[in-house]
Motif scaffolding. Structure first.
Motif, PDB file in Angstrom:
ATOM      1  N   GLU A   2       0.714  -1.255  -0.461  1.00 13.82           N
ATOM      2  CA  GLU A   2       0.390   0.178   0.020  1.00 13.82           C
ATOM      3  C   GLU A   2       0.639   1.118   0.182  1.00 13.82           C
ATOM      4  OE1 GLU A   2      -2.626  -0.590   3.877  1.00 13.82           O
ATOM      5  OE2 GLU A   2      -4.187  -1.829   2.986  1.00 13.82           O
ATOM      6  N   ILE A   3      -0.428   2.595  -0.699  1.00 12.31           N
ATOM      7  CA  ILE A   3       0.906   3.887  -0.448  1.00 12.31           C
ATOM      8  C   ILE A   3      -0.474   4.494   0.964  1.00 12.31           C
ATOM      9  CG2 ILE A   3      -0.108   4.437  -1.667  1.00 12.31           C
ATOM     10  CD1 ILE A   3       2.029   6.145  -2.467  1.00 12.31           C
ATOM     11  N   ASN A   4       0.597   5.163   1.395  1.00 12.53           N
ATOM     12  CA  ASN A   4       0.165   5.392   2.588  1.00 12.53           C
ATOM     13  C   ASN A   4      -0.224   6.968   2.934  1.00 12.53           C
ATOM     14  OD1 ASN A   4      -2.322   3.780   4.094  1.00 12.53           O
ATOM     15  ND2 ASN A   4      -0.014   2.581   3.879  1.00 12.53           N
TER      16      ASN A   4
ATOM     17  N   LEU B 208       1.829  10.587  -7.935  1.00 14.17           N
ATOM     18  CA  LEU B 208       3.000   9.430  -7.507  1.00 14.17           C
ATOM     19  C   LEU B 208       3.502   8.670  -8.411  1.00 14.17           C
ATOM     20  CD1 LEU B 208       0.629   9.282  -4.604  1.00 14.17           C
ATOM     21  CD2 LEU B 208       2.589  10.464  -4.352  1.00 14.17           C
ATOM     22  N   THR B 209       4.201   8.140  -8.424  1.00 10.30           N
ATOM     23  CA  THR B 209       4.831   7.360  -9.438  1.00 10.30           C
ATOM     24  C   THR B 209       5.479   6.533  -8.643  1.00 10.30           C
ATOM     25  OG1 THR B 209       5.811   8.824 -10.757  1.00 10.30           O
ATOM     26  CG2 THR B 209       6.881   6.466 -11.151  1.00 10.30           C
ATOM     27  N   VAL B 210       4.701   5.244  -9.032  1.00 10.91           N
ATOM     28  CA  VAL B 210       5.050   3.901  -7.934  1.00 10.91           C
ATOM     29  C   VAL B 210       5.465   2.299  -8.904  1.00 10.91           C
ATOM     30  CG1 VAL B 210       4.876   1.955  -6.142  1.00 10.91           C
ATOM     31  CG2 VAL B 210       3.208   4.466  -7.111  1.00 10.91           C
TER      32      VAL B 210
ATOM     33  N   SER C 128      -4.795  11.681  -4.865  1.00  8.48           N
ATOM     34  CA  SER C 128      -5.574  11.079  -4.185  1.00  8.48           C
ATOM     35  C   SER C 128      -5.803   9.683  -4.131  1.00  8.48           C
ATOM     36  CB  SER C 128      -7.396  11.922  -4.801  1.00  8.48           C
ATOM     37  OG  SER C 128      -6.767  11.952  -5.825  1.00  8.48           O
ATOM     38  N   GLY C 129      -5.119   9.179  -5.574  1.00 10.43           N
ATOM     39  CA  GLY C 129      -5.438   7.789  -5.065  1.00 10.43           C
ATOM     40  C   GLY C 129      -5.332   6.960  -6.669  1.00 10.43           C
TER      41      GLY C 129
END
Length: 550
Positions: free
Chosen positions: A344-346, A376-378, A402-403
């Motif tokens: 997860e990213i939190n 966001l780059t994951v 915001s996801g």
């Protein structure tokens, strides 16, 4: 000493009670002449004067010869009690006192005025000596700094001149190429014109010969031959006349290059660079990840807890939160931070509340980056046991804060393996690396475009000094100029690359007291924060560098 004795002889009253004229001794600590009553009943009963030494007047001369000469001071009236004069100095309150003031200074440190003044003069003399030594040392340090900076000046000047010479050589080579091409063109044109001129001269000779031939036939009188020769010559001349056109003259021109030397860029000649250590801290925990909040505080994780520090000179611990974390990043929308867990990213806001942004299960989230565009780059990877024909072994996902997923870049081939750092550059490209890849061929820095094509790799051709066995890239960041800054653990250095993957500079971190640099981050001022091992101990150290030119 003599002045003190004379002073003692002229004083007619006790300097403590200021009424009794019969004097018996003197307090050496208070420097007061005392009567019998004050000496026995009053002065020594003061707690602060319990250890004072009183000498009888008959022994005073002998005692004074053993003491340090005392200064002669004029009697000064007390500001609070005008009828009294100052007799003592209170070290506790740092002020002069008279006999009437003494009761209000109970349990204070009271000393003789001249003794206190002498002590302070001695302190000033000692400070002067220390300051003199310090200033002398500073002068020597300045001389050494001047020597170093002068040597640096000449070194940089020589480098600029070498670059100028290199550019001049390249310019001359380019000029020679153009001049050689021009000369070759001219030789070809000159040869063609010369050959055509020779041919025309031959035609002129043939014209003269043809007229002679006709005249000769006329003299012979052979009518048929004359007619045939005239017809043949006339036809030949008409043909040649039709071929006598103006020569085509093709001229060359030269257009100067559009390089304005007054606006010459650093890409042509180069630029000045410097890196200055601003401050450094030894860290109480083993740093695993690091990120900056918008309020200037810095967050550090050891993998099991998040610790917020005030990024001032003292690096004060503000709070600690238990949390398993594999990566940290700043939040562009608040003073909170973002962190990765296994899947997860939190988000952790400034009040300590955690909120899940996205769950990537069954993919394992390995690292992420927050871009200037607030994206966001994951990087995501699947364990081999969970891979199937329907799932890609690795991918890059771009999300909003915001996801919401904006783009996905899936890889069926092992392009991303054990990725430990990724950034989305200001040009929209992806730069990533791995320090613990199972296959050493992945232990490189790679730049990839949105079409999933690898644009460049670093190092491309590994030298004997830099091989995949000893090249360990740890983390990447992008400078304000768009260059890539990477920490390399084995050589204890920063590798600075341009956008094309060309090495600009390798900067040793040992000069800043850092061995085996690991985590880096740029703050809002463009300063570079580096975590590594302290050169002088096994402790972890955090250094802040001001970088110019990169």
């Amino acid at each position: 000493m003599i002045s003190t004795l004379k002073h003692a002889q002229t004083v007619q009253v006790c300097e403590f009670c200021e009424t009794e004229r019969k004097l018996i001794g003197k307090c050496l600590d208070c420097s007061l002449l005392l009567c019998s009553k004050c000496s026995k009943n009053l002065h020594l009963k003061l707690q602060q004067a319990a250890d004072h030494k009183i000498v009888e007047l008959k022994d005073l001369s002998k005692q004074l010869r053993q003491d340090v000469p005392k200064m002669k001071l004029k009697s000064t009236s007390c500001k609070m009690h005008n009828s009294q004069t100052y007799c003592l100095y209170c070290k506790t309150c740092e002020e002069l006192v008279c006999p009437t003031c003494i009761p209000s200074h109970q349990n204070h440190k009271l000393r003789g005025i001249d003794l206190i003044f002498q002590e302070k003069i001695n302190d000033i003399e000692n400070l002067n000596k220390e300051l003199k030594i310090s200033l002398s040392q500073k002068v020597e340090n300045l001389k050494e700094a001047r020597r170093i900076k002068e040597a640096n000046f000449h070194e940089v000047k020589d480098e600029i001149k070498k670059e100028e010479d290199r550019l001049i050589v390249q310019l001359k080579n380019k000029t020679n190429i153009e001049l050689n091409g021009l000369e070759k063109k001219w030789r070809l044109d000159d040869k063609a014109l010369s050959e055509e001129e020779t041919s025309i001269n031959l035609n002129l000779t043939e014209l003269s010969d043809s007229l002679k031939s006709i005249q000769s036939e006329i003299e012979k009188g052979e009518t048929a031959n004359i007619a045939s020769l005239i017809n043949t010559t006339e036809a030949s001349q008409k043909l040649r006349l039709s071929e006598c056109t103006e020569p085509v003259i093709q001229l060359l021109d030269f257009i100067p290059g559009n390089v304005d030397l007054t606006k010459i860029t650093s890409k042509i000649l180069g630029t000045f660079t410097s890196y200055t250590l601003i401050k450094s801290f030894q860290l109480p925990i083993y740093p695993f990840r690091m990120a900056h909040a918008n309020n200037g505080n810095v967050w550090i994780s050891d993998g099991s807890q998040l610790v917020e520090y005030n990024a001032s000179d003292k690096m004060e611990t503000l709070r600690s939160i238990e949390c398993n974390c594999c990566e940290l990043g700043h939040s562009t929308e608040s003073n909170g931070i973002l962190f990765l867990t296994e899947h997860e990213i939190n988000k952790l806001n400034e009040f300590g509340t955690m909120k899940k942004i996205y769950d990537f299960a069954p993919y394992k989230s390995t690292t992420f980056h927050v871009s200037k565009e607030k994206e966001l780059t994951v990087t995501l990877e699947l364990q081999e046991t969970k891979q199937s024909n329907k799932r890609y072994p690795s991918k890059i996902v771009v999300l909003t804060m915001s996801g919401k997923i904006k783009q996905e870049y899936n890889f069926s081939e092992p392009v991303i393996v054990d990725c430990n750092s990724i950034i989305k550059t200001s040009d929209g490209l992806f730069c990533f690396t791995s320090q613990v890849a199972r296959d050493n061929t992945f232990r490189k820095v790679k730049m990839m475009n949105k079409s999933r094509n690898i644009i460049w790799e670093y190092p491309l051709n590994l030298s004997k000094e830099t091989t995949t066995d000893n090249f360990i890239p740890v983390q990447l960041t992008e400078s304000r100029q768009g260059n890539i800054i990477m920490t390399e653990r084995t050589s204890s250095a920063l590798h600075i690359l341009d956008k094309a993957g060309q090495i600009l500079k390798v900067v040793s971190t040992v000069q800043f007291g850092i061995q085996r640099p690991s985590r880096i981050a740029c703050d809002c001022n463009g300063n570079l924060w580096i975590i590594g091992k302290c050169s002088n101990s096994e402790n972890s150290i955090l250094c802040v560098l001001e970088i110019i030119g990169f």
